[in-house]
Design an enzyme around this catalytic site. Structure first.
Site, short mmCIF file in Angstrom:
data_model
loop_
_atom_site.label_atom_id
_atom_site.label_comp_id
_atom_site.label_asym_id
_atom_site.label_seq_id
_atom_site.Cartn_x
_atom_site.Cartn_y
_atom_site.Cartn_z
N ASP A 18 0.86 -1.18 0.00
CA ASP A 18 0.00 0.00 0.00
C ASP A 18 0.90 1.23 0.00
OD1 ASP A 18 -2.80 1.26 0.50
OD2 ASP A 18 -1.52 2.17 2.03
N GLU A 20 0.81 5.66 0.43
CA GLU A 20 0.07 6.87 0.78
C GLU A 20 0.67 8.04 0.00
OE1 GLU A 20 -2.62 6.98 2.56
OE2 GLU A 20 -2.51 4.83 2.98
N HIS A 161 -5.34 4.82 7.11
CA HIS A 161 -4.67 5.41 5.94
C HIS A 161 -3.18 5.59 6.19
CE1 HIS A 161 -8.25 6.01 3.50
NE2 HIS A 161 -8.85 6.53 4.56
N ASP A 166 -2.78 -0.35 6.78
CA ASP A 166 -3.75 -0.68 5.74
C ASP A 166 -3.44 -2.02 5.09
OD1 ASP A 166 -4.90 1.70 6.33
OD2 ASP A 166 -4.62 2.63 4.36
#
Length: 434
Positions: A18, A20, A161, A166
């Site tokens: 993941d 960000e 987040h 996540d």
């Protein structure tokens, strides 16, 4: 010119990842997280996470709404991507990548980050995007199917987040979805098959615009799927429709033993199913003549078949039972009879059999219904696990099929009734034999 990336190593693990970023319109990488898991047991093998300081700190709003706490002060002391690129590359290169909306978002951000420092990006062995995968298998029961909605559905807490959090939440969501689906299908008497899971898993190569590369990988996956389906077919009795396990021949159906059960598992939407002597009712019926084939609304395909009196009586009983006892019949939807007669009342009754299809890679429709050719020597796989070809399917019209199908009660868009889903069709192809 940057040197080409080395060939991917032989790595069997799956890496869930993941990223960000800053908010649109400009996407700037701020954090990367990955958890490497054993593909056989989904247990953690290793993990890696890092904040990333962008070249332009002004690109980071203060605070940024997208990243839940990642501000300029948070990343000002973080390393630039160039300093962590080796670790990111080692985490990803040569492994199967998995993530929620990974194809359209995370993998794109990673490639852009490597392009900005003039390095070849890591290459995945394959890619599993859990957004389309879970949307297909788990349906709309968790709302918009975003990771936060799925986590809320299973009581896993609020999405932070933050990359590593996540990723771990994504893995937990996949495990929960798989458990619920396995239990539901087991109660229905249908255990999810490897070929269906493979066909729907959105597994593909990524990072190249060459369609031949993606096609070769898809064909490799598809060949394994087809081999499994052929092996399954060989195990069936090729000379008798009664040879398929789990399907009841009409002469063995007792209407007194048919009942309706409503199954509710782990806060999921109730599912109404027909039971016959303790198992889900699935029927086999040989020699149904195909009146016509409906290919107008692809990939929603179906065939209309004439049915004999004994099948008509069973289906009428199920239709009446569902109208009187199922939750779907007590809704405001209009009930659609399962049996139709075209022309006058003396014509043979007909039903519609749905040809199940799945979408692979977002645009390629594949048969989930096994469609086989039957000749005097037995059953030979013909269309199983093939790309949907409307012209080929239309060749069924006027021929006879041995049908193996399930009865599924639906309530959708103000209409309710019983849907007959073909699990397998053995086609006689009488015209070819003439």
């Amino acid at each position: 010119m940057a040197a080409p990336a080395p060939a991917p190593p032989d790595r069997e693990e799956i890496v869930f990842l993941d990223v960000e970023t800053t908010t649109p319109p400009r996407r700037v990488l701020l954090e990367f997280g990955a958890v490497v898991v054993c593909s056989r047991r989904l247990v953690d093998v290793s993990s890696y996470a890092t904040l990333v300081r962008p070249a332009d700190l002004d690109a980071v709003p203060d605070p940024t709404a997208r990243c839940n706490g990642i501000t300029r002060d948070t990343v000002v002391a973080a390393p630039p991507f160039r300093d962590v690129a080796d670790n990111v590359y080692d985490s990803l290169h040569g492994r199967v990548w998995a993530g929620h909306n990974i194809v359209d978002f995370d993998s794109v951000i990673i490639r852009d980050a490597f392009a900005e420092i003039g390095r070849p990006p890591p290459e995945p062995k394959g890619m599993v995007d859990t957004l389309p995968l879970l949307t297909h298998w788990f349906g709309p029961r968790a709302g918009d199917m975003k990771l936060a909605s799925l986590a809320n559905y299973f009581g896993l807490g609020k999405q932070r987040h933050r990359s590593l959090d996540d990723v771990k939440m994504n893995i937990d969501v996949v495990k929960n979805c798989a458990t619920v689906l396995f239990l539901e299908e087991s109660l229905r008497g249908v255990v999810p098959t490897p070929q269906n899971m493979l066909e729907d898993a959105t597994i593909r190569t990524q990072g190249t615009s060459d369609p031949a590369t993606n096609r070769d990988y898809n064909e490799l996956v598809g060949s394994h799927v087809e081999e499994m389906m052929i092996d399954t077919t060989k195990q069936m009795d090729a000379r008798s429709s009664g040879g398929s396990s789990g399907f009841v021949e009409l002469d063995d159906v007792s209407t007194e033993s048919i009942e309706i059960k409503v199954v509710l598992l782990h806060r999921s939407r109730p599912r109404t199913i027909f039971h016959h002597k303790g198992a889900q009712l699935q029927l086999s019926c040989p020699g149904l003549e195909v009146r016509w084939v409906s290919t107008q609304f692809q990939p929603k395909l179906s065939i209309v078949v004439d049915i004999p009196d004994n099948l008509s009586k069973v289906l009428e009983f199920c239709d009446n039972l569902a109208q009187s006892e199922s939750p779907e019949a007590r809704s405001n939807s209009t009930w659609k009879p399962i049996i139709k007669r075209y022309g006058n009342a003396t014509t043979r009754p007909t039903v519609r059999l749905k040809i199940a299809t799945t979408i692979v890679n977002g645009n390629t429709a594949m048969y989930s219904t096994q469609i086989c050719q039957k000749d005097c020597n037995g059953v030979i796989p013909k269309l199983a696990s093939r790309k949907v070809d409307a012209a080929e399917l239309e060749s069924l019209q006027g021929n006879k099929v041995d049908a193996f199908f399930s009865l599924e009660i639906y309530d959708y868009k103000a209409k309710a009734g019983i849907l007959l889903v073909a699990k397998r069709l053995d086609v006689h192809f009488l015209r070819d034999q003439a």
